[in-house]
Design a protein around this motif. Structure first.
Motif, PDB file in Angstrom:
ATOM      1  N   GLN A   1       0.830  -1.210   0.000  1.00 52.54           N
ATOM      2  CA  GLN A   1       0.000   0.000   0.000  1.00 52.54           C
ATOM      3  C   GLN A   1       0.862   1.257   0.000  1.00 52.54           C
ATOM      4  O   GLN A   1       0.560   2.232  -0.694  1.00 52.54           O
ATOM      5  N   VAL A   2       1.945   1.210   0.795  1.00 56.64           N
ATOM      6  CA  VAL A   2       2.832   2.378   0.838  1.00 56.64           C
ATOM      7  C   VAL A   2       3.397   2.654  -0.557  1.00 56.64           C
ATOM      8  O   VAL A   2       3.432   3.796  -1.021  1.00 56.64           O
ATOM      9  N   ILE A   3       3.832   1.594  -1.250  1.00 55.86           N
ATOM     10  CA  ILE A   3       4.435   1.780  -2.569  1.00 55.86           C
ATOM     11  C   ILE A   3       3.400   2.292  -3.568  1.00 55.86           C
ATOM     12  O   ILE A   3       3.643   3.262  -4.298  1.00 55.86           O
TER      13      ILE A   3
ATOM     14  N   VAL B   1       0.236   3.745  -3.117  1.00 49.05           N
ATOM     15  CA  VAL B   1      -0.274   5.093  -2.852  1.00 49.05           C
ATOM     16  C   VAL B   1       0.876   6.104  -2.916  1.00 49.05           C
ATOM     17  O   VAL B   1       0.702   7.237  -3.349  1.00 49.05           O
ATOM     18  N   GLY B   2       2.069   5.673  -2.493  1.00 49.26           N
ATOM     19  CA  GLY B   2       3.235   6.551  -2.555  1.00 49.26           C
ATOM     20  C   GLY B   2       3.517   6.985  -3.977  1.00 49.26           C
ATOM     21  O   GLY B   2       3.830   8.154  -4.224  1.00 49.26           O
ATOM     22  N   LEU B   3       3.406   6.058  -4.918  1.00 47.84           N
ATOM     23  CA  LEU B   3       3.628   6.413  -6.325  1.00 47.84           C
ATOM     24  C   LEU B   3       2.553   7.390  -6.818  1.00 47.84           C
ATOM     25  O   LEU B   3       2.870   8.380  -7.480  1.00 47.84           O
TER      26      LEU B   3
ATOM     27  N   VAL C   1       0.619   9.486  -5.057  1.00 49.76           N
ATOM     28  CA  VAL C   1       0.704  10.797  -4.423  1.00 49.76           C
ATOM     29  C   VAL C   1       2.090  11.413  -4.638  1.00 49.76           C
ATOM     30  O   VAL C   1       2.219  12.562  -5.073  1.00 49.76           O
ATOM     31  N   GLY C   2       3.131  10.624  -4.347  1.00 52.25           N
ATOM     32  CA  GLY C   2       4.497  11.155  -4.377  1.00 52.25           C
ATOM     33  C   GLY C   2       4.967  11.531  -5.771  1.00 52.25           C
ATOM     34  O   GLY C   2       5.785  12.427  -5.943  1.00 52.25           O
ATOM     35  N   ALA C   3       4.483  10.826  -6.782  1.00 48.97           N
ATOM     36  CA  ALA C   3       4.853  11.183  -8.147  1.00 48.97           C
ATOM     37  C   ALA C   3       3.752  12.011  -8.814  1.00 48.97           C
ATOM     38  O   ALA C   3       4.025  12.858  -9.660  1.00 48.97           O
TER      39      ALA C   3
ATOM     40  N   LEU D   1       1.606  14.299  -7.451  1.00 49.24           N
ATOM     41  CA  LEU D   1       1.566  15.715  -7.082  1.00 49.24           C
ATOM     42  C   LEU D   1       2.657  16.526  -7.779  1.00 49.24           C
ATOM     43  O   LEU D   1       2.366  17.585  -8.334  1.00 49.24           O
ATOM     44  N   PRO D   2       3.917  16.058  -7.784  1.00 48.48           N
ATOM     45  CA  PRO D   2       4.923  16.798  -8.543  1.00 48.48           C
ATOM     46  C   PRO D   2       4.553  16.920 -10.021  1.00 48.48           C
ATOM     47  O   PRO D   2       4.761  17.973 -10.635  1.00 48.48           O
ATOM     48  N   ALA D   3       3.972  15.857 -10.595  1.00 50.16           N
ATOM     49  CA  ALA D   3       3.583  15.909 -12.005  1.00 50.16           C
ATOM     50  C   ALA D   3       2.501  16.965 -12.220  1.00 50.16           C
ATOM     51  O   ALA D   3       2.537  17.734 -13.181  1.00 50.16           O
TER      52      ALA D   3
ATOM     53  N   ILE E   1      -1.612  19.648   0.338  1.00 47.32           N
ATOM     54  CA  ILE E   1      -0.759  20.054   1.464  1.00 47.32           C
ATOM     55  C   ILE E   1      -1.618  20.285   2.705  1.00 47.32           C
ATOM     56  O   ILE E   1      -1.289  19.824   3.805  1.00 47.32           O
TER      57      ILE E   1
ATOM     58  N   ALA F   1      -2.595  17.062   4.108  1.00 44.66           N
ATOM     59  CA  ALA F   1      -1.486  16.391   4.783  1.00 44.66           C
ATOM     60  C   ALA F   1      -1.286  16.956   6.186  1.00 44.66           C
ATOM     61  O   ALA F   1      -1.095  16.208   7.149  1.00 44.66           O
TER      62      ALA F   1
END
Lengths: 78, 400
Positions: A12-14, A16-18, A20-22, A24-26, A66, A69
């Protein structure tokens, strides 16, 4: 090995991390492109309405993430 | 109710605050190294922002558990001398890695110190080995891999989307994203890590009978922990900041923003889904990932390899100090441990002063003879040449 790693939580971390983590910057990058790509401005040097609106939506979504978060941290999501 | 061992209690509380200080000090770079390296923020601005957000984070969420190394050592053998020895082990390892400029996890250092003290106090049966492997050792290997992946994808997407945007515009706009994402990492760090120190102090207060066992954290503990962490963050572990910001990858704003957003996302999600990953391991992985994701960027894997080695050594090394401190405590009492800690601190700070890193030189080009550097062949010798490039870095006194 499977006893030592909680694969469900890690997966799940991987995942959802992808997103959100990728993502949002995109999204932020899309906003930047809307206001600053070489062909962004018309002959009078102004940004067309649709570019302004899409940039606003992109940056707005990032800002919202943000705020969410910070709320999650405050709510003891940690 | 009477306090059973007032002197020991005071020493433990003071040492816990000292650990809190080194925690802030050591981890400033996790949030701010990229913003400092890309000059989105001046070094002093960055540490002030991070310190304020760390303090705010400490007040933000107060679900503090009075535990230390839960699920990793047998709670039944954790006495005040064990806590003290564990804290000293954590502090000493934090300072040693700071001296070497290696970002390493403060929480792993603390766990290592406690494990060592428990081994000395109760033998191998006091340590829950499965917990140690599954909660500490494996996550130290997994966290950077996950972060490298997420940050590499983020960086690739961002650079693809903005590839025809002029670099000046990219730098100008992405700086804001960078500052925002770095701020989130600072806030999350304050919440997570200040709570750990609060938990330790609460545990000590309960153990000594100073507060009832169902007490919540006293206000002075919250204020003291927030202040110690903010002060540590403001002092800035410049040596670690330098390694993270300049040693691994030459960063630009787009990468910095992608890296910090990945860090914030992975750190928060890992706590949310109950699979805690160390802030330091994630932040380091994200910075590496931002180098992997950018076409044409080079990553100094030699420096990264040294860090990975340090992460694996963290628990045994801090454990050795923790065990030694427990022995000193048994022989000379708590003041002996305090004396040992002071001697170690003075020695390390003295060594550091031989080759200081501060706000003024934190951004200088990475040299071939850097302490963390793997070998000369991985570096660009032209950076060391005497001439306009070398001298311009020295004119840059206040870090601009």
């Amino acid at each position: 090995m499977s006893n030592y790693v909680e694969w469900d939580a890690l997966g799940q971390v991987i995942l959802v991390g992808l997103v959100v983590g990728a993502g949002l910057p995109a999204l932020f990058a899309v906003g930047v492109r809307m206001v600053a790509s070489p062909d962004a401005r018309d002959e009078r040097g102004e940004l067309p309405m649709w570019r302004k609106a899409s940039a606003g939506a992109a940056f707005g979504a990032v800002a919202l993430a943000i705020v969410a978060a910070v709320a999650a941290i405050a709510a003891g999501g940690h | 109710m009477g306090v059973t061992e007032p002197v020991l209690l005071v020493i433990v509380v003071a040492t816990a605050l000292a650990f809190d200080f080194t925690n802030g000090f050591h981890d400033t770079g996790n949030a701010m190294a990229t913003s400092i390296a890309t000059r989105a923020l001046k070094p002093k601005q960055a540490v002030i922002l991070s310190a304020v957000l760390n303090a705010a984070g400490a007040f933000l969420s107060l679900t503090v558990a009075a535990t230390i190394a839960k699920g990793i050592v047998d709670a039944g053998v954790v006495t005040l001398p064990v806590v003290l020895a564990g804290l000293v082990g954590g502090i000493v390892w934090n300072l040693v890695t700071w001296l070497l400029g290696i970002p390493s996890s403060s929480s792993h250092a603390l766990v290592g110190g406690v494990v060592g003290a428990v081994l000395a106090a109760a033998g191998t049966s006091g340590v829950l080995w499965t917990g140690l492997v599954s909660k500490v050792l494996l996550p130290a290997l997994i966290a950077p891999v996950v972060a490298i992946g997420v940050a590499a994808v983020a960086t690739r997407l961002v650079t693809m989307i903005t590839k025809d945007v002029p670099q000046v515009q990219n730098d100008r706009l992405f700086r804001w994203g960078q500052i925002g994402s770095a701020s989130l990492v600072s806030l999350a760090h304050g919440t997570n890590d200040a709570q750990k120190s609060m938990g330790i102090i609460l545990l000590a207060l309960i153990a000594a009978g100073a507060v009832p066992s169902d007490a919540s954290v006293p206000l002075w503990v919250i204020i003291a922990c927030a202040a110690a962490m903010a002060l540590g963050t403001y002092t800035g572990g410049w040596r670690v900041i330098r390694t993270l910001g300049k040693g691994l990858v030459e960063l630009e704003s787009r990468q910095g923003m992608a890296a910090e957003t990945s860090s914030a996302a992975v750190i928060m999600l890992s706590s949310h889904f109950g699979y805690s990953l160390s802030t330091t391991h994630v932040a380091t992985g994200s910075i590496l990932g931002s180098g992997v994701g950018l076409r044409g960027a080079s990553v100094r894997w030699g420096v990264a390899g040294r860090m990975a080695l340090a992460w694996l050594v963290t628990v045994p090394a801090a454990a050795a100090v923790g065990a030694a401190c427990f022995g000193v405590d048994a022989a000379l009492g708590a003041w002996g441990v305090v004396g040992l800690l002071l001697v170690a601190c003075i020695g390390i700070v003295y060594r550091a002063s031989k080759r200081p890193v501060h706000a003024g030189n934190v951004n200088e080009p990475w040299g071939a003879d850097e302490v963390v550097a793997g070998s000369v062949v991985e570096h660009d010798p032209s950076l060391l040449a005497v001439g306009p490039q070398g001298s311009s870095a020295h004119v840059d006194e206040d870090g601009r």
